[in-house]
Design a protein around this motif. Structure first.
Motif, PDB file in Angstrom:
ATOM      1  N   PHE A 132     -26.155 -25.696 -10.562  1.00  0.00           N
ATOM      2  CA  PHE A 132     -25.725 -26.313  -9.295  1.00  0.00           C
ATOM      3  C   PHE A 132     -24.856 -27.550  -9.520  1.00  0.00           C
ATOM      4  CE2 PHE A 132     -29.549 -28.522 -10.524  1.00  0.00           C
ATOM      5  CZ  PHE A 132     -29.350 -29.834 -10.112  1.00  0.00           C
ATOM      6  N   LEU A 133     -24.800 -28.035 -10.760  1.00  0.00           N
ATOM      7  CA  LEU A 133     -23.993 -29.214 -11.085  1.00  0.00           C
ATOM      8  C   LEU A 133     -22.548 -28.847 -11.446  1.00  0.00           C
ATOM      9  CD1 LEU A 133     -26.650 -31.061 -13.287  1.00  0.00           C
ATOM     10  CD2 LEU A 133     -25.924 -31.703 -10.982  1.00  0.00           C
ATOM     11  N   PHE A 134     -22.234 -27.543 -11.435  1.00  0.00           N
ATOM     12  CA  PHE A 134     -20.907 -27.062 -11.806  1.00  0.00           C
ATOM     13  C   PHE A 134     -20.338 -26.175 -10.712  1.00  0.00           C
ATOM     14  CE2 PHE A 134     -23.152 -27.994 -15.677  1.00  0.00           C
ATOM     15  CZ  PHE A 134     -22.201 -28.419 -16.602  1.00  0.00           C
ATOM     16  N   ASP A 135     -19.004 -26.080 -10.675  1.00  0.00           N
ATOM     17  CA  ASP A 135     -18.305 -25.166  -9.773  1.00  0.00           C
ATOM     18  C   ASP A 135     -17.444 -24.221 -10.597  1.00  0.00           C
ATOM     19  OD1 ASP A 135     -19.175 -26.351  -7.281  1.00  0.00           O
ATOM     20  OD2 ASP A 135     -17.805 -28.018  -7.722  1.00  0.00           O
ATOM     21  N   ARG A 136     -17.509 -22.921 -10.311  1.00  0.00           N
ATOM     22  CA  ARG A 136     -16.645 -21.972 -11.015  1.00  0.00           C
ATOM     23  C   ARG A 136     -15.239 -22.060 -10.407  1.00  0.00           C
ATOM     24  NH1 ARG A 136     -16.797 -18.037 -14.644  1.00  0.00           N
ATOM     25  NH2 ARG A 136     -19.047 -18.245 -14.918  1.00  0.00           N
ATOM     26  N   LYS A 137     -14.257 -22.337 -11.260  1.00  0.00           N
ATOM     27  CA  LYS A 137     -12.878 -22.524 -10.805  1.00  0.00           C
ATOM     28  C   LYS A 137     -11.894 -21.914 -11.796  1.00  0.00           C
ATOM     29  CE  LYS A 137     -13.808 -25.152  -7.176  1.00  0.00           C
ATOM     30  NZ  LYS A 137     -13.487 -24.689  -5.799  1.00  0.00           N
ATOM     31  N   GLY A 138     -10.693 -21.643 -11.298  1.00  0.00           N
ATOM     32  CA  GLY A 138      -9.585 -21.328 -12.184  1.00  0.00           C
ATOM     33  C   GLY A 138      -8.956 -22.650 -12.624  1.00  0.00           C
ATOM     34  N   LEU A 139      -8.576 -22.722 -13.892  1.00  0.00           N
ATOM     35  CA  LEU A 139      -8.012 -23.971 -14.415  1.00  0.00           C
ATOM     36  C   LEU A 139      -6.810 -23.674 -15.305  1.00  0.00           C
ATOM     37  CD1 LEU A 139      -8.393 -27.128 -14.829  1.00  0.00           C
ATOM     38  CD2 LEU A 139      -9.601 -26.505 -16.925  1.00  0.00           C
ATOM     39  N   LEU A 140      -5.705 -24.330 -15.010  1.00  0.00           N
ATOM     40  CA  LEU A 140      -4.526 -24.270 -15.868  1.00  0.00           C
ATOM     41  C   LEU A 140      -4.216 -25.688 -16.332  1.00  0.00           C
ATOM     42  CD1 LEU A 140      -3.776 -22.253 -13.150  1.00  0.00           C
ATOM     43  CD2 LEU A 140      -2.114 -21.518 -14.851  1.00  0.00           C
ATOM     44  N   SER A 141      -3.954 -25.835 -17.617  1.00  0.00           N
ATOM     45  CA  SER A 141      -3.606 -27.166 -18.128  1.00  0.00           C
ATOM     46  C   SER A 141      -2.184 -27.145 -18.697  1.00  0.00           C
ATOM     47  CB  SER A 141      -4.596 -27.618 -19.204  1.00  0.00           C
ATOM     48  OG  SER A 141      -4.502 -26.807 -20.351  1.00  0.00           O
ATOM     49  N   PHE A 142      -1.512 -28.283 -18.565  1.00  0.00           N
ATOM     50  CA  PHE A 142      -0.116 -28.414 -18.984  1.00  0.00           C
ATOM     51  C   PHE A 142       0.048 -29.700 -19.782  1.00  0.00           C
ATOM     52  CE2 PHE A 142      -0.319 -26.019 -15.115  1.00  0.00           C
ATOM     53  CZ  PHE A 142       0.628 -25.030 -15.232  1.00  0.00           C
ATOM     54  N   SER A 143       0.926 -29.653 -20.770  1.00  0.00           N
ATOM     55  CA  SER A 143       1.223 -30.885 -21.503  1.00  0.00           C
ATOM     56  C   SER A 143       2.016 -31.816 -20.593  1.00  0.00           C
ATOM     57  CB  SER A 143       2.024 -30.586 -22.772  1.00  0.00           C
ATOM     58  OG  SER A 143       3.384 -30.375 -22.454  1.00  0.00           O
ATOM     59  N   THR A 144       1.947 -33.103 -20.887  1.00  0.00           N
ATOM     60  CA  THR A 144       2.638 -34.092 -20.054  1.00  0.00           C
ATOM     61  C   THR A 144       4.144 -34.125 -20.334  1.00  0.00           C
ATOM     62  OG1 THR A 144       1.981 -35.774 -21.677  1.00  0.00           O
ATOM     63  CG2 THR A 144       0.621 -35.559 -19.705  1.00  0.00           C
TER      64      THR A 144
END
Length: 248
Positions: A132-144
């Motif tokens: 319950f302390l987490f949410d399932r999400k899609g995540l994309l990360s990008f370099s700065t």
């Protein structure tokens, strides 16, 4: 720096990704096989399989290795039957930890994971104790190196929930159901992500330092090193100074 990217950045600094490429391939092959078994071998009709295959391609997995894994899942080739599930528990300092596993021997996996938790000042909990302390999400990360405003506009136009500047990485967060749609829209805008996955994002963070920080990093390393463990999620935050000390 906080959030999901913390552990990913630590691993990058340790050089763990290249050193453990064989293990990464093993875990991805399992995911592809199970995804194909559950939802079939058609990438267009099976979002989980498509995400797994895309991740495998980003890790430069050979095409025939991917194809074999799909065929093992669909039954066109003989393969191992894997059981998947999750463990929940607490790490040092009260950090919430979720471990996703795929195994052909649940008894072995339970014993191994319990041992890792215990050895590093943690303990396994019952199902639902920390989820319950987490949410399932899609995540994309990008370099700065990318332009934040361009990412922001493309992501929100495609239906992303949030776009964050985490200091050394930009993150796009989506509902898991439209993750692929958002990712493709971002790619169409000419942007290249560094990681793209369905993950568990913590709602709050637990700050660790000193001994607890060192124990937590060792625990994460051991869990991810286990062949039956697919993913590990935890809600810790550790300062750069403590990371340097822990990594020696």
């Amino acid at each position: 720096m906080a959030g999901h990217s913390k552990w990913a950045n630590i691993k990058h600094r340790k050089g763990a990704q290249d050193a453990k490429r064989g293990k990464i391939f093993t875990k991805l092959i399992k995911e592809i096989t199970v995804a194909a078994k559950i939802g079939g071998g058609d990438l267009d009709a099976n979002a989980r399989l498509r995400t797994a295959v895309d991740k495998a391609k980003s890790e430069n997995m050979p095409k025939d290795t991917i194809d074999r894994a799909i065929k093992k899942g669909t039954g066109d080739l003989d393969g191992v039957n894997y059981e998947e599930g999750t463990f929940e528990g607490y790490g040092p300092g009260g950090v919430a930890v979720i471990v996703e596993f795929m195994t052909d021997n649940r008894v072995r996996t339970v014993a191994d994971v319990r041992h890792i938790f215990t050895k590093h000042n943690g303990n396994l909990g019952v199902s639902g104790s920390v989820a319950f302390l987490f949410d399932r999400k899609g995540l994309l990360s990008f370099s700065t190196d990318n332009d934040f405003d361009t990412i922001f506009e493309a992501a929100l136009e495609a239906g992303a929930e949030d776009v964050k500047d985490e200091g050394d990485v930009y993150e796009v967060i989506t509902d898991p159901l439209n993750f692929i749609e958002v990712r493709e829209a971002i790619e169409a805008a000419g942007l290249k992500w560094e990681t793209a996955e369905i993950t568990m994002l913590p709602q709050t963070m637990v700050q660790l330092e000193g001994k607890h920080a060192e124990q937590m990093l060792k625990m994460m390393d051991k869990l991810e090193d286990n062949d039956d463990v697919q993913n590990v999620y935890a809600n810790f935050d550790i300062s750069d100074d403590d990371i340097e000390l822990a990594m020696g």
